[in-house]
Design a protein around this motif. Structure first.
Motif, PDB file in Angstrom:
ATOM      1  N   VAL A  28       0.743  -1.267  -0.117  1.00 12.29           N
ATOM      2  CA  VAL A  28      -0.019   0.210  -0.101  1.00 12.29           C
ATOM      3  C   VAL A  28       0.821   1.330  -0.121  1.00 12.29           C
ATOM      4  O   VAL A  28       1.924   1.310   0.703  1.00 12.29           O
ATOM      5  N   VAL A  29       0.568   2.130  -0.948  1.00 12.67           N
ATOM      6  CA  VAL A  29       1.053   3.544  -0.696  1.00 12.67           C
ATOM      7  C   VAL A  29      -0.096   4.641  -0.803  1.00 12.67           C
ATOM      8  O   VAL A  29      -0.954   4.506  -1.576  1.00 12.67           O
ATOM      9  N   SER A  30       0.003   5.577   0.014  1.00  8.83           N
ATOM     10  CA  SER A  30      -0.962   6.681   0.022  1.00  8.83           C
ATOM     11  C   SER A  30      -0.583   8.134   0.622  1.00  8.83           C
ATOM     12  O   SER A  30       0.490   8.256   1.212  1.00  8.83           O
ATOM     13  N   LEU A  31      -1.286   9.077   0.025  1.00  3.66           N
ATOM     14  CA  LEU A  31      -0.822  10.466   0.297  1.00  3.66           C
ATOM     15  C   LEU A  31      -2.064  11.148   0.585  1.00  3.66           C
ATOM     16  O   LEU A  31      -2.900  10.877  -0.205  1.00  3.66           O
ATOM     17  N   ALA A  32      -2.219  11.611   1.593  1.00  7.30           N
ATOM     18  CA  ALA A  32      -3.280  12.344   2.330  1.00  7.30           C
ATOM     19  C   ALA A  32      -3.014  13.763   2.540  1.00  7.30           C
ATOM     20  O   ALA A  32      -1.908  14.026   3.190  1.00  7.30           O
ATOM     21  N   HIS A  33      -3.993  14.824   2.290  1.00  4.84           N
ATOM     22  CA  HIS A  33      -4.091  16.094   2.726  1.00  4.84           C
ATOM     23  C   HIS A  33      -5.224  16.501   3.581  1.00  4.84           C
ATOM     24  O   HIS A  33      -6.270  16.110   3.000  1.00  4.84           O
ATOM     25  N   GLN A  34      -4.938  17.639   4.297  1.00  4.48           N
ATOM     26  CA  GLN A  34      -6.155  17.958   4.938  1.00  4.48           C
ATOM     27  C   GLN A  34      -5.746  19.433   5.406  1.00  4.48           C
ATOM     28  O   GLN A  34      -4.634  19.723   5.813  1.00  4.48           O
ATOM     29  N   GLN A  35      -6.715  20.510   5.275  1.00  2.48           N
ATOM     30  CA  GLN A  35      -6.523  21.829   5.515  1.00  2.48           C
ATOM     31  C   GLN A  35      -7.559  22.549   5.697  1.00  2.48           C
ATOM     32  O   GLN A  35      -8.809  22.382   4.944  1.00  2.48           O
ATOM     33  N   GLY A  83     -21.641  19.650   3.356  1.00  2.00           N
ATOM     34  CA  GLY A  83     -20.470  18.929   3.167  1.00  2.00           C
ATOM     35  C   GLY A  83     -20.706  18.274   1.520  1.00  2.00           C
ATOM     36  O   GLY A  83     -21.877  17.880   1.147  1.00  2.00           O
ATOM     37  N   VAL A  84     -19.607  18.227   0.656  1.00  2.00           N
ATOM     38  CA  VAL A  84     -19.595  17.707  -0.873  1.00  2.00           C
ATOM     39  C   VAL A  84     -18.489  16.980  -1.078  1.00  2.00           C
ATOM     40  O   VAL A  84     -17.279  17.428  -0.638  1.00  2.00           O
ATOM     41  N   GLY A  85     -18.435  15.832  -1.802  1.00  2.00           N
ATOM     42  CA  GLY A  85     -17.091  15.282  -1.816  1.00  2.00           C
ATOM     43  C   GLY A  85     -17.525  14.277  -3.160  1.00  2.00           C
ATOM     44  O   GLY A  85     -18.570  14.029  -3.595  1.00  2.00           O
ATOM     45  N   VAL A  86     -16.418  13.685  -3.525  1.00  2.00           N
ATOM     46  CA  VAL A  86     -16.087  12.588  -4.600  1.00  2.00           C
ATOM     47  C   VAL A  86     -15.192  11.713  -4.495  1.00  2.00           C
ATOM     48  O   VAL A  86     -14.159  12.136  -4.002  1.00  2.00           O
ATOM     49  N   GLU A  87     -15.454  10.647  -5.010  1.00  2.00           N
ATOM     50  CA  GLU A  87     -14.348   9.279  -4.645  1.00  2.00           C
ATOM     51  C   GLU A  87     -14.391   8.502  -6.017  1.00  2.00           C
ATOM     52  O   GLU A  87     -15.430   8.333  -6.637  1.00  2.00           O
ATOM     53  N   THR A  88     -13.394   8.220  -6.448  1.00  2.00           N
ATOM     54  CA  THR A  88     -13.205   7.188  -7.638  1.00  2.00           C
ATOM     55  C   THR A  88     -12.201   5.999  -7.298  1.00  2.00           C
ATOM     56  O   THR A  88     -11.516   6.275  -6.567  1.00  2.00           O
ATOM     57  N   GLU A  89     -12.454   4.895  -7.751  1.00  2.00           N
ATOM     58  CA  GLU A  89     -11.473   3.713  -7.575  1.00  2.00           C
ATOM     59  C   GLU A  89     -11.550   2.937  -8.802  1.00  2.00           C
ATOM     60  O   GLU A  89     -12.435   2.728  -9.381  1.00  2.00           O
ATOM     61  N   GLY A 108      -8.845   7.537  -5.215  1.00  2.62           N
ATOM     62  CA  GLY A 108      -8.631   8.867  -4.625  1.00  2.62           C
ATOM     63  C   GLY A 108     -10.037   9.543  -4.170  1.00  2.62           C
ATOM     64  O   GLY A 108     -10.953   9.009  -4.778  1.00  2.62           O
ATOM     65  N   GLU A 109     -10.082  10.500  -3.443  1.00  2.05           N
ATOM     66  CA  GLU A 109     -11.074  11.023  -2.996  1.00  2.05           C
ATOM     67  C   GLU A 109     -10.836  12.491  -2.500  1.00  2.05           C
ATOM     68  O   GLU A 109      -9.788  12.747  -2.188  1.00  2.05           O
ATOM     69  N   VAL A 110     -11.798  13.507  -2.969  1.00  2.00           N
ATOM     70  CA  VAL A 110     -11.657  14.715  -2.369  1.00  2.00           C
ATOM     71  C   VAL A 110     -13.093  15.161  -1.721  1.00  2.00           C
ATOM     72  O   VAL A 110     -14.233  15.039  -2.153  1.00  2.00           O
ATOM     73  N   ASN A 111     -12.891  15.703  -0.406  1.00  2.00           N
ATOM     74  CA  ASN A 111     -14.146  15.865   0.290  1.00  2.00           C
ATOM     75  C   ASN A 111     -13.900  17.307   0.997  1.00  2.00           C
ATOM     76  O   ASN A 111     -12.930  17.695   1.502  1.00  2.00           O
ATOM     77  N   SER A 112     -15.174  17.944   1.195  1.00  2.00           N
ATOM     78  CA  SER A 112     -15.096  19.378   1.790  1.00  2.00           C
ATOM     79  C   SER A 112     -16.321  19.404   2.494  1.00  2.00           C
ATOM     80  O   SER A 112     -17.250  18.828   2.286  1.00  2.00           O
ATOM     81  N   PHE A 148      -9.278  26.420   5.386  1.00  2.00           N
ATOM     82  CA  PHE A 148      -9.502  27.728   4.898  1.00  2.00           C
ATOM     83  C   PHE A 148     -10.635  28.439   5.533  1.00  2.00           C
ATOM     84  O   PHE A 148     -11.887  28.617   4.651  1.00  2.00           O
ATOM     85  N   GLY A 149     -10.460  29.155   6.621  1.00  2.00           N
ATOM     86  CA  GLY A 149     -11.327  29.973   7.112  1.00  2.00           C
ATOM     87  C   GLY A 149     -12.828  28.970   7.492  1.00  2.00           C
ATOM     88  O   GLY A 149     -12.481  27.900   8.324  1.00  2.00           O
ATOM     89  N   ASN A 150     -13.857  28.949   6.884  1.00  2.00           N
ATOM     90  CA  ASN A 150     -14.878  28.278   7.097  1.00  2.00           C
ATOM     91  C   ASN A 150     -14.936  26.877   6.386  1.00  2.00           C
ATOM     92  O   ASN A 150     -15.732  25.874   6.483  1.00  2.00           O
ATOM     93  N   LEU A 151     -13.864  27.071   5.255  1.00  2.00           N
ATOM     94  CA  LEU A 151     -14.008  25.560   4.464  1.00  2.00           C
ATOM     95  C   LEU A 151     -12.881  24.737   4.940  1.00  2.00           C
ATOM     96  O   LEU A 151     -11.695  25.141   5.221  1.00  2.00           O
ATOM     97  N   LYS A 152     -13.237  23.491   4.992  1.00  2.00           N
ATOM     98  CA  LYS A 152     -12.293  22.208   5.067  1.00  2.00           C
ATOM     99  C   LYS A 152     -12.246  21.073   4.097  1.00  2.00           C
ATOM    100  O   LYS A 152     -13.357  20.898   3.541  1.00  2.00           O
ATOM    101  N   ILE A 153     -10.876  21.190   3.924  1.00  2.00           N
ATOM    102  CA  ILE A 153     -10.662  20.133   2.823  1.00  2.00           C
ATOM    103  C   ILE A 153     -10.003  19.073   3.026  1.00  2.00           C
ATOM    104  O   ILE A 153      -9.087  18.917   3.797  1.00  2.00           O
ATOM    105  N   HIS A 154     -10.526  17.746   2.690  1.00  2.00           N
ATOM    106  CA  HIS A 154      -9.642  16.614   2.947  1.00  2.00           C
ATOM    107  C   HIS A 154      -9.572  15.584   1.739  1.00  2.00           C
ATOM    108  O   HIS A 154     -10.581  15.609   0.814  1.00  2.00           O
ATOM    109  N   SER A 155      -8.532  15.389   1.410  1.00  2.00           N
ATOM    110  CA  SER A 155      -8.083  14.402   0.002  1.00  2.00           C
ATOM    111  C   SER A 155      -7.155  13.502   0.189  1.00  2.00           C
ATOM    112  O   SER A 155      -6.386  13.680   1.092  1.00  2.00           O
ATOM    113  N   ASN A 156      -7.191  12.292  -0.732  1.00  2.00           N
ATOM    114  CA  ASN A 156      -6.107  11.360  -0.372  1.00  2.00           C
ATOM    115  C   ASN A 156      -6.138  10.726  -1.832  1.00  2.00           C
ATOM    116  O   ASN A 156      -7.117  10.623  -2.538  1.00  2.00           O
TER     117      ASN A 156
END
Length: 330
Positions: A256-263, A318-324, A304-308, A265-273
């Motif tokens: 397994v190899v993965s890279l994840a990011h969360q941050q 909340g809105v997000g998208v995921e694909t595999e 991967g996925e991007v969620n906010s 921006f004010g009232n907006l939160k982003i999670h992705s991997n």
């Protein structure tokens, strides 16, 4: 063969536990969903948290053994030391349970029978979070009956731990755990090797795990990298087919190899991997006569996925998208 599993938009609250390295107080754990986070103490789902203290006080030697202590779990173990296990909830199958490693999908592309091939040892686990019942279905595929999130330990500073153990049936185990880092950037490396001649004929095994993870703190967020490899070779006396099939043998590999990011921006939160998991399974009906029957499967999961989530006057949206994609081969 390549199979695209799907691209899915999510609206609402989807939960998985987010690692909190500096606290073992169960009420302080924040349940971080794909979209919206909520403190554990007010979560309305059926959640069980196995803490580091629970693991230390348990006689369990593997992840499947510690999960057996969770009410409602159905663990069908074959062999010792986590060699092979099907993990499910009562009334479900292993195909209906989603397994996460630090929030990253670890489902095997071939079968849930191989989902527990994790590149970590129980000693590397900080805690395990289990969501049971209907609330888990919002995680999508393989989450019909429940979700299990295994979270590994991270530490700040310099630390090296070397361990060794031995026992009956020529059982040996060796482990290395090294930590290096500071508040800005931390690294962890674990390597484990276990072997035994088995408690009865043709139940010998060799297990090798190596796992690396790092965390880079950025402004109002972080970036996490993890990579691991697991290999198991074991005699499977009576594991499958008939109890009279005493010469069976199996080798499995999982990467397994993965890279994840969360941050934030004010009232907006982003999670992705983004992630890649490869699984390989080679089975022999007779280890001394492989020409009788040999079965080989190789599968890859790439996704991967991007969620906010956004907080505003009417609440949190909340809105997000995921694909595999799943790629199969032999």
């Amino acid at each position: 063969m390549i199979k695209k599993v799907g691209s899915i938009f999510f609206l609402g609250t989807l939960f998985f536990a987010h690692a909190q390295e500096k606290s073992t107080d169960i009420d302080s754990i924040e349940i971080q969903g794909k979209l919206i986070s909520i403190p554990y103490k007010i979560a309305n789902q059926n959640i069980t948290v196995i803490t580091r203290e629970d693991i230390a006080n348990s006689p369990a030697k593997s992840i499947d053994e510690i999960l057996q202590q969770v009410p409602g779990m159905d663990i069908r173990r074959r062999g010792a030391n986590g060699v092979q296990s099907d993990i499910a909830f009562r009334g479900s199958s292993s195909e209906q349970v989603l397994l996460l490693l630090n929030g990253i999908r670890m489902s095997d592309s071939q079968t849930g029978h191989n989902s527990m091939n994790l590149p970590i040892d129980l000693d590397d686990v900080e805690r395990i979070e289990v969501i049971k019942g209907a609330g888990a279905r919002r995680f999508g595929q393989n989450a019909y009956a429940g979700v299990i999130n295994v979270i590994t330990k991270t530490h700040i500073g310099k630390r090296v731990k070397i361990s060794a153990e031995g026992g009956d049936y020529e059982t040996y185990g060796f482990g290395l755990n090294a930590q290096l880092g500071n508040e800005k950037f931390s690294n962890s490396l674990q390597a484990n090797s276990n072997s035994s001649q088995g408690y009865m004929y043709n139940t010998d095994y060799e297990i090798r795990n190596i796992f690396y993870q790092s965390k880079l703190n950025i402004k109002d967020g972080d970036i996490r990298l993890q990579a691991g490899f697991s290999e198991k070779k074991f005699g499977a006396n009576g594991f499958y087919s008939s109890p009279k099939a005493t010469e069976q043998y199996e080798e499995t590999q999982a990467s397994v190899v993965s890279l994840a990011h969360q941050q934030t921006f004010g009232n907006l939160k982003i999670h992705s991997n983004v992630y890649w998991r490869r699984g390989q399974d080679m089975y022999l009906y007779n280890r001394e006569k492989p020409e009788i029957y040999r079965n080989m499967h190789i599968g890859n999961n790439v996704g991967g996925e991007v969620n906010s989530s956004y907080e505003w006057g009417l609440g949190t949206t909340g809105v997000g998208v995921e694909t595999e994609k799943r790629i199969f081969g032999k």
